[in-house]
Design a protein around this motif. Structure first.
Motif, PDB file in Angstrom:
ATOM      1  N   PRO A 137     -14.425   5.053  20.505  1.00 52.23           N
ATOM      2  CA  PRO A 137     -14.884   5.750  19.040  1.00 52.23           C
ATOM      3  C   PRO A 137     -14.217   5.333  18.213  1.00 52.23           C
ATOM      4  O   PRO A 137     -12.849   5.041  18.014  1.00 52.23           O
ATOM      5  N   PHE A 138     -14.889   4.549  17.198  1.00 54.31           N
ATOM      6  CA  PHE A 138     -14.499   4.073  16.025  1.00 54.31           C
ATOM      7  C   PHE A 138     -15.014   4.792  14.448  1.00 54.31           C
ATOM      8  O   PHE A 138     -15.045   4.108  13.423  1.00 54.31           O
ATOM      9  N   GLY A 139     -15.658   5.695  14.540  1.00 48.52           N
ATOM     10  CA  GLY A 139     -16.122   6.451  13.545  1.00 48.52           C
ATOM     11  C   GLY A 139     -15.246   6.962  12.508  1.00 48.52           C
ATOM     12  O   GLY A 139     -14.229   6.866  12.582  1.00 48.52           O
ATOM     13  N   ILE A 178     -10.810  13.264  10.684  1.00 48.36           N
ATOM     14  CA  ILE A 178     -11.452  14.048   9.704  1.00 48.36           C
ATOM     15  C   ILE A 178     -13.152  13.646   9.692  1.00 48.36           C
ATOM     16  O   ILE A 178     -13.460  12.379   9.569  1.00 48.36           O
ATOM     17  N   LYS A 179     -13.637  14.782   9.869  1.00 48.06           N
ATOM     18  CA  LYS A 179     -15.201  14.294  10.234  1.00 48.06           C
ATOM     19  C   LYS A 179     -16.093  15.054   8.922  1.00 48.06           C
ATOM     20  O   LYS A 179     -17.111  14.756   9.058  1.00 48.06           O
ATOM     21  N   SER A 180     -15.536  16.091   8.482  1.00 52.76           N
ATOM     22  CA  SER A 180     -16.471  16.789   7.583  1.00 52.76           C
ATOM     23  C   SER A 180     -15.805  17.045   6.154  1.00 52.76           C
ATOM     24  O   SER A 180     -16.177  16.975   5.164  1.00 52.76           O
ATOM     25  N   ALA A 181     -14.570  17.677   6.326  1.00 52.39           N
ATOM     26  CA  ALA A 181     -13.781  17.992   4.930  1.00 52.39           C
ATOM     27  C   ALA A 181     -13.686  16.587   3.760  1.00 52.39           C
ATOM     28  O   ALA A 181     -13.307  15.655   4.492  1.00 52.39           O
ATOM     29  N   PRO A 229     -16.608   2.622   7.537  1.00 46.90           N
ATOM     30  CA  PRO A 229     -16.129   4.042   8.210  1.00 46.90           C
ATOM     31  C   PRO A 229     -14.611   4.162   7.761  1.00 46.90           C
ATOM     32  O   PRO A 229     -13.853   3.271   7.831  1.00 46.90           O
ATOM     33  N   LEU A 230     -14.204   5.285   6.851  1.00 48.27           N
ATOM     34  CA  LEU A 230     -12.852   5.642   6.653  1.00 48.27           C
ATOM     35  C   LEU A 230     -12.358   6.547   7.877  1.00 48.27           C
ATOM     36  O   LEU A 230     -12.758   7.524   7.868  1.00 48.27           O
ATOM     37  N   ARG A 231     -11.378   6.126   8.635  1.00 47.05           N
ATOM     38  CA  ARG A 231     -11.191   6.595   9.660  1.00 47.05           C
ATOM     39  C   ARG A 231      -9.457   7.371   9.408  1.00 47.05           C
ATOM     40  O   ARG A 231      -8.475   6.657   9.437  1.00 47.05           O
ATOM     41  N   LEU A 232      -9.535   8.702   8.945  1.00 49.93           N
ATOM     42  CA  LEU A 232      -8.365   9.229   8.515  1.00 49.93           C
ATOM     43  C   LEU A 232      -8.161  10.426   9.585  1.00 49.93           C
ATOM     44  O   LEU A 232      -9.028  11.314  10.210  1.00 49.93           O
ATOM     45  N   LYS A 233      -6.721  10.706   9.649  1.00 50.28           N
ATOM     46  CA  LYS A 233      -6.462  11.815  10.633  1.00 50.28           C
ATOM     47  C   LYS A 233      -6.026  13.105   9.867  1.00 50.28           C
ATOM     48  O   LYS A 233      -4.695  12.610   8.837  1.00 50.28           O
ATOM     49  N   GLN A 234      -6.069  14.076  10.136  1.00 51.79           N
ATOM     50  CA  GLN A 234      -5.230  15.386   9.679  1.00 51.79           C
ATOM     51  C   GLN A 234      -4.910  16.368  10.646  1.00 51.79           C
ATOM     52  O   GLN A 234      -5.745  16.745  11.513  1.00 51.79           O
ATOM     53  N   ASN A 235      -3.707  16.457  10.943  1.00 49.75           N
ATOM     54  CA  ASN A 235      -3.181  17.285  12.084  1.00 49.75           C
ATOM     55  C   ASN A 235      -3.502  16.812  13.362  1.00 49.75           C
ATOM     56  O   ASN A 235      -3.858  17.556  14.167  1.00 49.75           O
TER      57      ASN A 235
END
Length: 292
Positions: free
Chosen positions: A248-250, A178-181, A168-174
């Motif tokens: 959560p580690f998704g 990020i779960k869909s984009a 899993p690639l765990r990236l944050k935006q704002n």
């Protein structure tokens, strides 16, 4: 396309000790589907029982924004039912000055055989410990440098790039995961450069001018298209023994595809392939294979 000079200079200084551990189970048992947490927890117990200073370095709290000087590659096998005689494999990679502690890490790995694996403490033995180098795998401890993996590539201005997400690639935006984009490619490069800069600052060379110079070399990409049709969000939950709850580690799984004027992005994506990207890399997250 040749990587920027400042990136090559930092990569020349940046040491890596990439160890691969092969284990043979000595009894039947059940292991979790997502094994990054398994290796992270087992390794922590193994180190703490033998070498408290090494445990504090790899598992203790550090300065704000200071990344841990290692990462784990857990593999993509989600198998849970295991038989005696079957083999498992995982990698642990020491970064920067932590490479000097390789022999102490090996001692902890060998000592950890007494702990067993999983909640039922499945007995096992370590079959082999090897060093992974750019072109080969060899017994013993062999420290390489990041530059050994950053090779010039012959690609046209218009090319196709894919990132096969092995964990899993765990990236944050704002501030949100990020779960869909599909992440924009410049954002991925920014994430990789920030990780490289922080690892360098704390574990390789603390000269802040180098970090500033690195950010100035970020590429300006031409027109490109992205395809996220083969990407999904994998909701990985990890039980924390310290906090006594599921955490959560998704992250994103699948394959990210980009096509266009992207040759300048390839050196940075090579870097992310080695150092992983996003959050929880010490649990095996953020591992991908670059295809171009």
């Amino acid at each position: 396309m040749t990587p920027p000079t400042v990136l090559l200079d930092l990569a020349e200084q940046f040491e890596i000790l990439h160890l691969r551990c092969n284990l043979i189970l000595q009894a039947d048992g059940v292991l979790p589907a997502f094994k990054g947490s398994l290796w992270h927890g087992w390794l922590g117990h193994a180190i703490k029982g033998l070498d408290e200073p090494l445990y504090q370095l790899l598992y203790g709290s550090h300065a704000e924004q200071q990344p841990k000087p290692y990462l784990i590659k857990a593999g993509a096998d989600h198998k849970q039912q295991w038989r005696a005689g079957e083999m498992l494999e995982f990698d642990i990679i020491l970064l920067g000055s932590a490479c000097q502690l390789g022999q102490r890490l090996v001692s902890a790995l060998l000592s950890g055989q007494r702990l067993g694996l999983g909640t039922n403490r499945i007995p096992f033995r370590i079959q082999s410990l090897t060093s992974v180098l750019p072109m080969r795998q060899t017994p013993g401890l062999h420290v390489a440098r990041l530059i050994d993996w950053l090779m010039p590539m012959d690609v046209g201005l218009d090319c196709e790039i894919a990132l096969q997400l092995h964990s899993p690639l765990r990236l944050k935006q704002n501030g949100n995961i990020i779960k869909s984009a599909t992440p924009a490619l410049p954002e991925l490069i920014k994430q990789i450069s920030r990780r490289m800069a922080l690892l360098t600052l704390f574990w390789v060379n603390e000269d802040p001018c180098l970090q500033a110079a690195l950010f100035k070399t970020l590429p300006i990409l031409g027109d490109y298209q992205s395809d996220g049709s083969h990407v999904w969000f994998e909701d990985w939950q990890r039980f924390s023994t310290r906090q006594h709850e599921q955490l959560p580690f998704g992250g994103l799984k699948g394959q990210l595809c980009y096509r266009g004027d992207l040759s300048a992005a390839i050196p940075w994506l090579q870097l992310g392939e080695l150092l992983h990207m996003g959050g929880k890399t010490t649990f095996g997250l953020g591992q991908y294979r670059l295809i171009y």
